[in-house]
Design a protein around this motif. Sequence first.
Motif, short mmCIF file in Angstrom:
data_model
loop_
_atom_site.label_atom_id
_atom_site.label_comp_id
_atom_site.label_asym_id
_atom_site.label_seq_id
_atom_site.Cartn_x
_atom_site.Cartn_y
_atom_site.Cartn_z
N ARG A 423 58.46 40.41 -3.14
CA ARG A 423 57.89 41.26 -2.10
C ARG A 423 58.81 42.45 -1.81
N PHE A 424 58.20 43.50 -1.28
CA PHE A 424 58.98 44.68 -0.93
C PHE A 424 58.34 45.34 0.28
N GLY A 425 59.04 46.30 0.85
CA GLY A 425 58.51 47.03 2.00
C GLY A 425 58.49 46.24 3.29
N GLY A 426 59.20 45.10 3.33
CA GLY A 426 59.27 44.32 4.56
C GLY A 426 58.06 43.44 4.82
N ASN A 427 57.11 43.38 3.88
CA ASN A 427 55.93 42.54 4.10
C ASN A 427 56.29 41.07 3.88
N TYR A 464 46.54 42.36 2.30
CA TYR A 464 47.58 42.98 1.47
C TYR A 464 48.69 41.99 1.15
N ALA A 465 49.08 41.99 -0.12
CA ALA A 465 50.24 41.22 -0.58
C ALA A 465 51.10 42.17 -1.39
N SER A 466 52.33 42.38 -0.97
CA SER A 466 53.17 43.39 -1.61
C SER A 466 53.73 42.92 -2.94
N SER A 467 53.83 41.60 -3.13
CA SER A 467 54.52 41.10 -4.31
C SER A 467 53.75 41.32 -5.62
N GLY A 471 48.47 44.27 -5.59
CA GLY A 471 48.42 44.40 -4.15
C GLY A 471 47.63 43.34 -3.41
N TYR A 472 47.17 42.30 -4.09
CA TYR A 472 46.47 41.21 -3.41
C TYR A 472 46.66 39.93 -4.21
N ALA A 473 46.40 38.78 -3.57
CA ALA A 473 46.59 37.48 -4.22
C ALA A 473 45.33 37.12 -5.00
N SER A 474 45.29 37.49 -6.26
CA SER A 474 44.07 37.37 -7.05
C SER A 474 43.68 35.92 -7.32
#
Length: 492
Positions: A423-427, A464-467, A471-474
């Motif tokens: 993850r990035f951006g603090g999410n 939203y998932a940053s990792s 951008g999402y948990a497919s």
Amino acid sequence: MSLAVAMALSASAMAQQAATEEPQIEKIEVTGSRLKGVDMEGANPLQVFSRDELTSRGYDSISSFLRDLPQASAGTFNEIGSTAGNDGTPAGSAGVSLRGLGSSSTLVLVNGRRVAVDSFANGADTFVNVNTIPMSAIERVEILTDGASSVYGSDAIAALRYDSYSDFGSDVNPKLSLRYRATDNLILRASASTGFRAPSLSQIGAGKSLGFNYISCLPGQPFLSFCGNQPVEIGYDEERVGNKELDAEKSRALNVGMSWNLTDSLQLTVDYWRYRHTDIVDYDSITTLRGCLSGDVPVTGSEAALGDSFGCVVVNNELVFLRTGFYNIGSQETDGIDVNLNYRLDTNYGSFKFYATGTKTFNYERQLTPDSPKEDLLGRLSGANEIARPDLVADFGTDWRSGNWKASLSAHYASSMGDGDFRFGGNETVKSWTTLSGSLGYDITDNQSISLAVRNLTDKAPPYASSPTNGYASSVHDWIGRLWTLRYTVSF
């Protein structure tokens, strides 16, 4: 069939009694229900979904239905889009993984026969691509969630299965299933079993795969004797091949549950399940490196001297080449509970069927190697492929029918999760997700019908998932927004 037999027996008894006493019959009432009665609940937990149920909830493919299935969404579901994955997965493929034990550990049958697997999926593993099964060809989908099951129903099943492979060997696995009728309306059931999965042909005989890897040379690291004069790390060529000495993956499964008809119109089923999966086959460099240190595999000064064996090539005390491959090294364990509630209501405005079904996972732990620490993967994204494991997934809704008209309204829920390893951006959190779907249909004749279905009525975007790169948990969320499906069906 059971209703017809009961009516025939009743008619025979009444005719025999009328010949002697000719009693006055005030009222004869025959009732039926679409709910599964306890007589239909066997020793093994089984869910059956008709094609009408799938289409009325807006599903246009088997893969979209299986992604939302609580018993699968508590685990993993992988789908590649328009391009092939970097792991070799064919473009547009999808594999279902019940309980998160892996798509290669989930058996898929069509008309009782195994479906051919996709070759070389996930690099060297195999799984069934459910996108090759057309929705129009499906009459029903049966989900059997306990381990090593091959028989539906029966009050007591004791089975011993023997499998023999010409290129692998043989294995024997027992299973015991019990079903006890506590009352006329309550069934108790339990099953315990062991299972196995033979290594795939690609895992046994995979060709050479070349790459580059590193080992740490910092103080206290386990492979300093291969570092020579390198102070931080050393890079080396790595060759991966199949392993003909692989053993089968093993599993143990336990299921304890009940089916209870609370009233003639209300049914509750509850099942606790637990699985342990050991000797999981995976690529591993560390095991070979340790073998080089212990002398279990050869250490030579040239690749030619190594021959076809796993081992290390060391020149001037520096590791320059490693041949490795698959080992039986991993394990995983999970447990949870399935709850299903069904209620039928008949009114002057039609018949309503209300349902709620969900899977609550209590624990999901994975151990990559026997020496590595156990990882708690429940409730977060994890791994290079960012597999999602929400701890609660549920479906609930209602189906309505009146004459030739029918309609449905349903909701799908997946709980929130921690964002992934990258993850990035603090999410930190992937929010929970709830979508609504609905349909309206009309039976034109006995063999013709028309329906309009809408998935994701509110056009809700996945959280939203940053990792993940997309951008999402497919594995549990769908990027497709509102989807309209107009269907005209003719049965022959």
